[in-house]
Design an enzyme around this catalytic site. Structure first.
Site, PDB file in Angstrom:
ATOM      1  N   LYS A  76      -3.107  10.018   1.674  1.00 28.58           N
ATOM      2  CA  LYS A  76      -1.681   9.933   1.974  1.00 28.58           C
ATOM      3  C   LYS A  76      -0.962  11.262   1.780  1.00 28.58           C
ATOM      4  CE  LYS A  76      -0.786   5.038   1.791  1.00 28.58           C
ATOM      5  NZ  LYS A  76       0.068   3.945   1.356  1.00 28.58           N
ATOM      6  N   LYS A  85      -8.747   2.667   8.573  1.00 26.35           N
ATOM      7  CA  LYS A  85      -8.318   1.283   8.386  1.00 26.35           C
ATOM      8  C   LYS A  85      -6.990   1.035   9.086  1.00 26.35           C
ATOM      9  CE  LYS A  85      -5.432   0.805   4.279  1.00 26.35           C
ATOM     10  NZ  LYS A  85      -4.403  -0.047   4.875  1.00 26.35           N
ATOM     11  N   LYS A 104      -0.024  -0.098   7.766  1.00 26.10           N
ATOM     12  CA  LYS A 104       1.402  -0.161   8.095  1.00 26.10           C
ATOM     13  C   LYS A 104       1.918   1.232   8.441  1.00 26.10           C
ATOM     14  CE  LYS A 104       2.596  -3.495   4.532  1.00 26.10           C
ATOM     15  NZ  LYS A 104       2.133  -2.814   3.292  1.00 26.10           N
TER      16      LYS A 104
HETATM   17  P1  ATP Z   1       0.337   1.407   3.784  1.00 31.08           P
HETATM   18  O1  ATP Z   1      -0.296   2.047   4.985  1.00 31.08           O
HETATM   19  O2  ATP Z   1       1.823   1.618   3.689  1.00 31.08           O
HETATM   20  O3  ATP Z   1      -0.390   1.700   2.472  1.00 31.08           O
HETATM   21  P2  ATP Z   1      -1.109  -1.051   4.006  1.00 31.08           P
HETATM   22  O4  ATP Z   1      -1.325  -1.548   5.368  1.00 31.08           O
HETATM   23  O5  ATP Z   1      -2.240  -0.346   3.343  1.00 31.08           O
HETATM   24  O6  ATP Z   1       0.200  -0.165   4.023  1.00 31.08           O
HETATM   25  P3  ATP Z   1      -0.467  -2.352   1.511  1.00 31.08           P
HETATM   26  O7  ATP Z   1       0.860  -2.953   1.211  1.00 31.08           O
HETATM   27  O8  ATP Z   1      -0.778  -1.017   0.909  1.00 31.08           O
HETATM   28  O9  ATP Z   1      -0.631  -2.273   3.103  1.00 31.08           O
HETATM   29  O10 ATP Z   1      -1.606  -3.375   1.098  1.00 31.08           O
HETATM   30  C1  ATP Z   1      -1.366  -4.768   0.960  1.00 31.08           C
HETATM   31  C2  ATP Z   1      -2.672  -5.533   0.889  1.00 31.08           C
HETATM   32  O11 ATP Z   1      -3.292  -5.549   2.187  1.00 31.08           O
HETATM   33  C3  ATP Z   1      -3.706  -4.949  -0.067  1.00 31.08           C
HETATM   34  O12 ATP Z   1      -4.399  -6.016  -0.695  1.00 31.08           O
HETATM   35  C4  ATP Z   1      -4.638  -4.198   0.840  1.00 31.08           C
HETATM   36  O13 ATP Z   1      -5.934  -4.068   0.296  1.00 31.08           O
HETATM   37  C5  ATP Z   1      -4.640  -5.099   2.073  1.00 31.08           C
HETATM   38  N1  ATP Z   1      -4.938  -4.337   3.272  1.00 31.08           N
HETATM   39  C6  ATP Z   1      -4.248  -3.291   3.768  1.00 31.08           C
HETATM   40  N2  ATP Z   1      -4.805  -2.843   4.889  1.00 31.08           N
HETATM   41  C7  ATP Z   1      -5.892  -3.615   5.107  1.00 31.08           C
HETATM   42  C8  ATP Z   1      -6.890  -3.642   6.132  1.00 31.08           C
HETATM   43  N3  ATP Z   1      -6.863  -2.771   7.134  1.00 31.08           N
HETATM   44  N4  ATP Z   1      -7.853  -4.582   6.053  1.00 31.08           N
HETATM   45  C9  ATP Z   1      -7.887  -5.480   5.051  1.00 31.08           C
HETATM   46  N5  ATP Z   1      -6.975  -5.501   4.056  1.00 31.08           N
HETATM   47  C10 ATP Z   1      -5.991  -4.587   4.085  1.00 31.08           C
HETATM   48 MG    MG Z   2      -1.951   0.606   1.479  1.00 30.61          MG
END
Ligand code: ATP
Ligand code: MG
Length: 342
Positions: free
Chosen positions: A122, A205, A208
């Site tokens: 990040k 991955k 968001k």
């Molecule tokens: P950001 O990019 O802002 O970090 P994010 O998509 O990683 O957002 P988080 O709020 O950080 O979302 O994570 C929330 C939950 O979703 C966590 O349990 C994380 O492990 C899960 N998660 C996030 N992305 C994935 C993915 N691509 N596949 C499976 N689980 C995910």
């Molecule tokens: Mg995340």
């Protein structure tokens, strides 16, 4: 859920959080939300948190943060988390998180934090300009979990390293003060979609924070958007294999099959028995139909709940009260262990 025999002193308790940073997506659903309802039905006390203090480790527009926090709460409820059965709240309403995070900042070592791959990803090449909060994020996450003496944390694969750090912090605290106070938390990373990948790049991955909206299926996407994103998803030119080994060197194909399996509640082998030999031109519409069938009742319910922001706020206030009732005595005891005069 795995049994940890060293944890007999701690009542099983689930904690997990999601950042209200917008763009709630299919990875969040399959890796986290969908599985939260399971712990609730298993009868284990479950605590779920909109981690707004994690979200502000990168700049958030205030009006958007407010809306996203409510939308995420709606996402939890629409995915099957019942606020009458589980504790559902936003992090900033429970000050124990920030207080315990400070204590853990003093327990965690710089070397541990510098090894975190999420920090490296990040902050990228611009570490000097990243916020101190982004660097300290895993200590706050340890506090989120340990403020409730949570024993099990259902998350996606990407959070594994942060959960190992949470265990290291608990172990070091317990050792430093000669106590057996914080549990050694078990990560619960299960299912066929613990790491949903970007639709544009099978090595990244789904996130968001990915600038490309085409990289992810948002929980609020309509049927047309879902179908078009899956149609345009990157793939290779080969037909689908009939067995899971055939996906090993094909990250994009594996991702789409994993998503299908998770949405259909089937194993990858069962899916491939069915679709092995098919071209993507045939498989992608099947996947799009399944995704729409599974996601549209959730997005419809989210939209309905979003019409009642006052109700959502009341749910969060009530959840925060319940959360404080659990976390505050644990925090008080922590201060006592540290020798702080209260
Ligand atoms: P950001 O990019 O802002 O970090 P994010 O998509 O990683 O957002 P988080 O709020 O950080 O979302 O994570 C929330 C939950 O979703 C966590 O349990 C994380 O492990 C899960 N998660 C996030 N992305 C994935 C993915 N691509 N596949 C499976 N689980 C995910
Ligand atoms: Mg995340």
């Amino acid at each position: 859920m795995s049994e940890d025999t060293t944890q007999t002193a701690f009542t099983p308790r689930v904690f997990s959080g999601i950042q209200p940073s917008g763009n709630l997506h299919l990875g969040n659903y399959l890796g986290a939300l969908k599985r939260f309802a399971d712990s609730q039905t298993a009868g284990i006390q479950s605590i779920f948190c909109m981690v707004d203090m994690h979200a502000i480790t990168v700049w958030q527009d205030p009006a958007a943060l407010r809306r996203q926090t409510r939308e995420l709460t709606a996402g939890f409820i629409a995915s099957g988390v019942d606020p009458d059965k589980s504790v559902l709240f936003n992090q900033s309403q429970v000050s124990a998180h920030a207080e315990l995070a400070w204590i853990f900042n003093c327990v965690a070592r710089m070397g541990w934090m510098k090894r975190m791959t999420q920090w490296k990803d990040k902050a990228g090449k611009n570490q000097e300009n990243a916020s101190l909060g982004l660097f300290a994020y895993p200590a706050l996450m340890a506090a989120d979990i340990l403020a409730y003496h949570a024993t099990h944390v259902p998350v996606g694969e990407d959070q594994k390293q942060h959960l190992e750090l949470t265990r290291d912090i608990a172990i070091k605290f317990n050792n430093d003060f000669g106590v057996d106070f914080f549990p050694i938390t078990e990560p619960v990373i299960e299912g066929t979609a613990t790491r949903v990948m970007s639709l544009r790049d099978g090595s990244k991955k789904m996130s968001k924070s990915d600038p490309s909206d085409m990289s992810r299926i948002n929980m609020t996407d309509d049927a047309d958007a879902i179908a078009s994103k899956i149609r345009k998803a990157r793939t290779d030119p080969d037909a689908l294999p009939s067995e899971a080994e055939g996906l090993e060197a094909r990250p994009e194909a594996r991702n789409l099959v994993n998503i299908y399996a998770a949405l259909a509640d089937l194993s990858v082998d069962a899916v491939l028995r069915d679709v092995g030999g098919k071209q993507f031109s045939e498989f992608k519409p099947m996947l799009a139909d399944l995704a729409v069938t599974r996601l549209s009742p959730i997005s419809t319910e989210m939209a309905r709940l979003m019409q009642q922001p006052d109700e959502i706020d009341a749910i969060l206030r009530h959840g925060a009260e319940q959360a404080r009732a659990i976390a505050n005595p644990i925090l008080e005891k922590t201060y006592e262990i540290l020798g702080m005069v209260r």
